[in-house]
Design a protein around this motif. Structure first.
Motif, PDB file in Angstrom:
ATOM      1  N   LEU A 129      -4.841   9.298   1.520  1.00 34.60           N
ATOM      2  CA  LEU A 129      -5.384   8.017   1.173  1.00 34.60           C
ATOM      3  C   LEU A 129      -4.550   6.993   0.916  1.00 34.60           C
ATOM      4  N   ASP A 165      -9.412   9.087 -11.134  1.00 30.74           N
ATOM      5  CA  ASP A 165      -9.536   7.629 -10.543  1.00 30.74           C
ATOM      6  C   ASP A 165      -9.472   7.209  -8.923  1.00 30.74           C
ATOM      7  N   VAL A 166      -8.867   8.362  -8.158  1.00 25.25           N
ATOM      8  CA  VAL A 166      -8.920   8.470  -6.780  1.00 25.25           C
ATOM      9  C   VAL A 166     -10.367   8.763  -6.295  1.00 25.25           C
ATOM     10  N   ARG A 179      -0.764   8.349  -0.353  1.00 25.14           N
ATOM     11  CA  ARG A 179      -0.763   9.385  -1.194  1.00 25.14           C
ATOM     12  C   ARG A 179      -1.609  10.627  -0.353  1.00 25.14           C
ATOM     13  N   ARG A 217     -13.111   5.937  -6.358  1.00 27.89           N
ATOM     14  CA  ARG A 217     -12.810   5.085  -5.380  1.00 27.89           C
ATOM     15  C   ARG A 217     -13.418   5.327  -4.054  1.00 27.89           C
ATOM     16  N   THR A 237      -8.062  17.894 -12.166  1.00 30.94           N
ATOM     17  CA  THR A 237      -8.609  17.158 -11.117  1.00 30.94           C
ATOM     18  C   THR A 237     -10.225  17.408 -10.728  1.00 30.94           C
ATOM     19  N   GLU A 259       0.921  -1.227  -0.122  1.00 33.15           N
ATOM     20  CA  GLU A 259       0.056   0.033   0.165  1.00 33.15           C
ATOM     21  C   GLU A 259       0.739   1.263  -0.015  1.00 33.15           C
ATOM     22  N   LEU A 296      -8.863  15.915  -6.318  1.00 29.53           N
ATOM     23  CA  LEU A 296      -8.362  14.534  -6.513  1.00 29.53           C
ATOM     24  C   LEU A 296      -8.274  14.050  -7.982  1.00 29.53           C
ATOM     25  N   GLU A 336      -3.367   3.462  -1.381  1.00 29.95           N
ATOM     26  CA  GLU A 336      -3.759   2.941  -2.721  1.00 29.95           C
ATOM     27  C   GLU A 336      -2.783   1.551  -2.629  1.00 29.95           C
TER      28      GLU A 336
END
Length: 396
Positions: free
Chosen positions: A308, A247-248, A82, A251, A284, A79, A244, A310
């Motif tokens: 976060l 893709d972040v 970020r 999620r 973003t 992991e 953000l 990932e």
């Protein structure tokens, strides 16, 4: 006489030859003695050196270096944390302004003051509106009196009309006069309602619980319609806006609780939603988080940081950073241990690895190592590849 000289020469040549021969023999003998003496000296020196070399004390071999090792645990991935930066802002902020033109008579809140929903925070001078309301009220009383007289007249005309003393025309005029007075009363009521609305609009009230952010006008100033007087910031639901990557942002889960740091303090936050548009300059999407328990918050506008995790799918091993050693051509190596044949002795072997991720004191690597490989845990500067070492008793 010539014969005598010849005889004398023959007589002297024999002894001279003998003397030369003697000198030659003596020189040869001296050279031989010197050579023999030099050889003897060399032999004595060599013998002495050999004897001294044999007399030198023997040095015992140094004990084997002891090393501590570990076996890596295979992992399917790792992991990566970020961090994203945003700003703390109120959920709502309003520039309060009057809808009417007038002179500001009173402002009851200053910058930084806390207000509650419905609190009166500013007023206009409403003396002209109040005077107009009183005039309309007097007009209404007069109209009520006229209407009462018109209704009495209408009733009398109806009785006379039934007795045959008044025509239908007279009765209609009396009835219509009463109707006009009723319409006048309704018109006066509408005018008074308009005055009441304007009186209400001459007062600024806090639309929600919050704090006054700015005071733009003071008492005595003439306010025009729509001109901001006070700015109110909602304090009940502090919000953090963070940009953000798409893709972040996709999620994020509304049911999950996030941790946002503002300065040295950490707050729990709830994800409330994202804006549908993409910021063209930063590429973003802005996500909104509502802080929980947001009492005594720092000032709006401060930087907020969201961290976060990932998940990266990659097979490898976690190893201590102290076990890594820089290799040739920018590669990283690990020193592993192979059995050397003797009990508890191992040979140091160099293995090249690829560093995928680095934390403060550990690294995630992949290479030819397996879960059964013995890896030198620390002190890699004390051993080299090809060296025979001994394992510490505390090794795993």
């Amino acid at each position: 006489m010539r014969d005598k000289k010849v005889d004398q020469g023959k007589g002297t040549s024999g002894p001279g030859r003998l003397r030369r021969l003697a000198r030659t023999l003596l020189g040869f003998t001296t050279f031989s003695l010197n050579t023999a003496l030099a050889g003897a000296v060399v032999m004595i020196g060599v013998t002495t050196i050999q004897m001294r070399a044999e007399e030198k004390p023997r040095i015992d071999a140094a004990p084997l270096t002891e090393v501590r090792f570990f076996r890596p645990d295979p992992q399917p991935g790792y992991e990566v944390a970020r961090s994203f930066t945003g700003r703390l802002e109120p959920a709502r902020q309003t520039d309060l302004a009057f809808e009417l033109t007038g002179t500001i008579r009173q402002i009851r809140a200053d910058e930084g003051d806390t207000v509650e929903r419905g609190d009166v925070i500013a007023r206009l001078d409403t003396r002209s509106l109040e005077a107009e309301r009183r005039r309309q009220l007097a007009n209404r009383k007069a109209a009520e009196s006229d209407l009462e007289l018109a209704e009495l007249t209408l009733n009398r005309r109806r009785k006379l009309q039934q007795a045959g003393h008044v025509s239908e025309e007279v009765l209609d005029r009396a009835r219509l006069a009463a109707s006009r007075l009723q319409a006048s009363l309704a018109q006066i009521d509408a005018a008074m309602e308009t005055i009441d609305i304007n009186l209400d609009k001459s007062v600024l009230r806090a639309p929600y619980d919050g704090r006054v952010g700015a005071r733009l006008l003071d008492e005595g100033a003439t306010a025009t319609p729509g001109q901001p007087v006070l700015k109110v910031l909602e304090s009940a639901r502090p919000t953090v806006r963070i940009g953000l990557a798409p893709d972040v942002a996709g999620r994020l889960d509304r049911e999950e609780t996030f941790t946002i740091r503002i300065g040295s303090r950490a707050f729990e936050a709830r994800f409330t939603g994202i804006r549908p548009d993409l910021q063209t300059r930063t590429r973003t999407i802005e996500a909104l988080f509502e802080l929980k328990g947001g009492t005594a918050l720092p000032g709006f506008g401060q930087l907020a940081e969201l961290t976060l995790s990932e998940r990266i799918d990659a097979e490898g091993f976690w190893v201590p950073a102290a076990s890594l050693k820089e290799g040739p051509r920018g590669l990283w190596t690990l020193l592993t241990l192979a059995e050397a044949g003797e009990s508890n002795t191992h040979l140091v072997v160099r293995e090249a690895v690829e560093v995928l991720h680095m934390d403060a004191d550990r690294a995630f690597v992949r290479g030819t190592i397996t879960g059964a490989t013995r890896i030198v845990a620390d002190g890699v500067h004390r051993v080299v590849a090809g060296q025979t070492v001994r394992l510490q008793k505390s090794g795993a």
